[in-house]
Write a protein that holds these residues in place. Structure first.
Motif, mmCIF file in Angstrom:
data_model
loop_
_atom_site.group_PDB
_atom_site.id
_atom_site.type_symbol
_atom_site.label_atom_id
_atom_site.label_comp_id
_atom_site.label_asym_id
_atom_site.label_seq_id
_atom_site.Cartn_x
_atom_site.Cartn_y
_atom_site.Cartn_z
ATOM 1 N N LYS A 12 35.816 29.903 -13.497
ATOM 2 C CA LYS A 12 36.102 30.596 -14.756
ATOM 3 C C LYS A 12 36.503 29.624 -15.865
ATOM 4 O O LYS A 12 36.126 29.793 -17.025
ATOM 5 N N ARG A 13 37.295 28.616 -15.515
ATOM 6 C CA ARG A 13 37.768 27.659 -16.527
ATOM 7 C C ARG A 13 36.615 26.832 -17.088
ATOM 8 O O ARG A 13 36.578 26.523 -18.270
ATOM 9 N N ALA A 14 35.678 26.469 -16.211
ATOM 10 C CA ALA A 14 34.511 25.698 -16.669
ATOM 11 C C ALA A 14 33.682 26.546 -17.634
ATOM 12 O O ALA A 14 33.179 26.052 -18.643
ATOM 13 N N CYS A 15 33.562 27.838 -17.330
ATOM 14 C CA CYS A 15 32.822 28.775 -18.191
ATOM 15 C C CYS A 15 33.487 28.868 -19.563
ATOM 16 O O CYS A 15 32.822 28.768 -20.602
ATOM 17 N N ALA A 16 34.806 29.047 -19.569
ATOM 18 C CA ALA A 16 35.561 29.146 -20.833
ATOM 19 C C ALA A 16 35.455 27.860 -21.640
ATOM 20 O O ALA A 16 35.275 27.889 -22.860
ATOM 21 N N ARG A 17 35.552 26.730 -20.948
ATOM 22 C CA ARG A 17 35.494 25.423 -21.621
ATOM 23 C C ARG A 17 34.140 25.221 -22.300
ATOM 24 O O ARG A 17 34.055 24.759 -23.441
ATOM 25 N N LEU A 18 33.074 25.573 -21.601
ATOM 26 C CA LEU A 18 31.729 25.370 -22.143
ATOM 27 C C LEU A 18 31.468 26.265 -23.360
ATOM 28 O O LEU A 18 30.853 25.829 -24.339
ATOM 29 N N ILE A 19 31.966 27.491 -23.326
ATOM 30 C CA ILE A 19 31.794 28.391 -24.471
ATOM 31 C C ILE A 19 32.570 27.861 -25.682
ATOM 32 O O ILE A 19 32.079 27.901 -26.815
ATOM 33 N N THR A 20 33.764 27.328 -25.440
ATOM 34 C CA THR A 20 34.547 26.723 -26.534
ATOM 35 C C THR A 20 33.795 25.539 -27.136
ATOM 36 O O THR A 20 33.740 25.377 -28.364
ATOM 37 N N MET A 21 33.194 24.727 -26.275
ATOM 38 C CA MET A 21 32.407 23.573 -26.758
ATOM 39 C C MET A 21 31.243 24.043 -27.635
ATOM 40 O O MET A 21 30.941 23.446 -28.669
ATOM 41 N N LEU A 22 30.599 25.141 -27.218
ATOM 42 C CA LEU A 22 29.489 25.696 -28.005
ATOM 43 C C LEU A 22 29.953 26.164 -29.374
ATOM 44 O O LEU A 22 29.302 25.924 -30.382
ATOM 45 N N GLU A 23 31.106 26.855 -29.391
ATOM 46 C CA GLU A 23 31.658 27.348 -30.659
ATOM 47 C C GLU A 23 31.985 26.196 -31.612
ATOM 48 O O GLU A 23 31.944 26.358 -32.828
ATOM 49 N N ASN A 24 32.300 25.050 -31.035
ATOM 50 C CA ASN A 24 32.644 23.877 -31.846
ATOM 51 C C ASN A 24 31.442 22.969 -32.109
ATOM 52 O O ASN A 24 31.594 21.824 -32.536
ATOM 53 N N ASN A 25 30.234 23.513 -31.823
ATOM 54 C CA ASN A 25 28.982 22.759 -32.044
ATOM 55 C C ASN A 25 28.952 21.414 -31.311
ATOM 56 O O ASN A 25 28.442 20.419 -31.823
ATOM 57 N N ASP A 26 29.512 21.399 -30.112
ATOM 58 C CA ASP A 26 29.538 20.177 -29.309
ATOM 59 C C ASP A 26 28.161 19.956 -28.671
ATOM 60 O O ASP A 26 27.672 20.798 -27.919
ATOM 61 N N GLU A 27 27.558 18.819 -28.972
ATOM 62 C CA GLU A 27 26.216 18.510 -28.456
ATOM 63 C C GLU A 27 26.186 18.419 -26.934
ATOM 64 O O GLU A 27 25.171 18.711 -26.305
ATOM 65 N N GLU A 28 27.308 18.026 -26.333
ATOM 66 C CA GLU A 28 27.366 17.904 -24.868
ATOM 67 C C GLU A 28 27.118 19.263 -24.210
ATOM 68 O O GLU A 28 26.468 19.357 -23.162
ATOM 69 N N ALA A 29 27.631 20.339 -24.853
ATOM 70 C CA ALA A 29 27.443 21.694 -24.314
ATOM 71 C C ALA A 29 25.962 22.061 -24.304
ATOM 72 O O ALA A 29 25.461 22.654 -23.334
#
Length: 310
Positions: A12-29
């Protein structure tokens, strides 16, 4: 384990982290989604839309609990208006679904629209993919409820559930053609209120105007707060899914949605490239000043900005 392995293992934490990265336009996501994209396609997406105050959050909560009884894993993306001060979501759908947060089989996320006019967050597509990879069976996307622009939900959902309530005032205005056409299933929430039957008749009459469709959207009266008829609504949602799968319309919908997504991604990327360059060279400010002084028109200014990428 890295974030990719953790996501595939249902962390669950990995899922939440990745969505946050997407919201912040993180290219790694984006790179992670590219690698794991082959694991998508297992989740069924249900868009929940309707006017503000129709009880979409309460209904989403009850539908989720009904699916959990059937052993299904559920993801919820609740799109809220964005605070102009913090950039965060301001309606707080998670408050209304607080007890779901304790359920390991439910992942819930509120997302701000961040200026998106269609009642949908820019990162919604990406978040839905992350939840799909994470391994949910169903994804509910609950939109802001801002009228005609809600048609954006069609570009993401497999099935669209339109939530209505009795006594909205201008009932016909609330179920205009544009909104009526996007719904696959109608739920009249707060059906214990007077006027529920009248609202149902009005919706049915509107549906009668479009007899060319092979599929007629069902209209179900429910009361989310009293947990009434939720099982019947689930039946109708599942019946629509079966119809799409049997007629292969589901494949066509997903093709259409994918095409729209590609166009949207290209549009956003090009807009970013053009505007970054225009701002860097003060081109936008200079052209604006020329237009104000009537030395230039907006159409010529547009041509000058587009010359950047030629």
């Amino acid at each position: 384990m890295n974030i990719e392995e953790r996501l595939l293992n249902g962390d669950k934490r990995a899922c939440a982290r990745l969505i946050t990265m997407l919201e912040n336009n993180d290219e790694e996501a984006i790179e992670i989604i590219k690698k794991l994209y082959k694991h998508t396609g297992g989740a069924y997406v249900i868009g929940i839309t309707g006017p503000p105050g129709s009880g979409k959050s309460t209904l989403t909560d009850k539908l989720t609990k009904e699916l959990r009884k059937k052993g299904k894993k559920v993801g919820i993306i609740a799109i809220d208006p964005t605070s102009p001060f913090s950039g965060g979501a301001i309606l707080g759908d998670r408050i209304r679904m607080n007890d779901l947060a304790l359920d390991d089989g439910v992942f819930m996320r509120s997302m701000g629209t961040r200026g998106s006019l269609g009642g949908m967050s820019k990162a919604t597509w990406g978040a839905a993919k992350v939840l799909d990879i994470y391994g949910v069976d169903y994804i509910f996307i609950e939109t802001v409820g801002v009228g005609q622009s809600e048609v954006d939900i069609v570009k993401t959902a497999d099935t669209v559930l339109m939530v209505m309530v009795p006594n909205l005032g201008d009932d016909i205005q609330a179920i205009k053609a544009g909104i009526m056409e996007i719904a696959d299933v109608f739920a009249i929430n707060k059906a214990d209120l007077s006027g529920a039957d009248k609202t149902q008749i009005e919706i049915e009459m509107n549906l009668d105007l479009n007899e060319s469709k092979d599929y007629r959207p069902p209209v179900v009266k429910v009361s989310a707060s009293k947990n009434e008829n939720i099982d019947k609504l689930i039946e109708k949602l599942m019946a629509h899914r079966n119809y799409l799968e049997e007629t292969e319309e589901l494949i066509e919908r997903r093709k259409r949605n994918t095409k729209l997504e590609i166009v949207k991604l290209v549009e956003e990327e090009l807009m970013g490239l053009i505007m970054d360059k225009a701002l860097e060279e003060n081109l936008l400010d200079n052209l604006t000043q020329e237009i104000i002084l009537k030395g230039l028109d907006p159409y010529t200014a547009k041509d000058k900005i587009l010359e950047i990428i030629k």
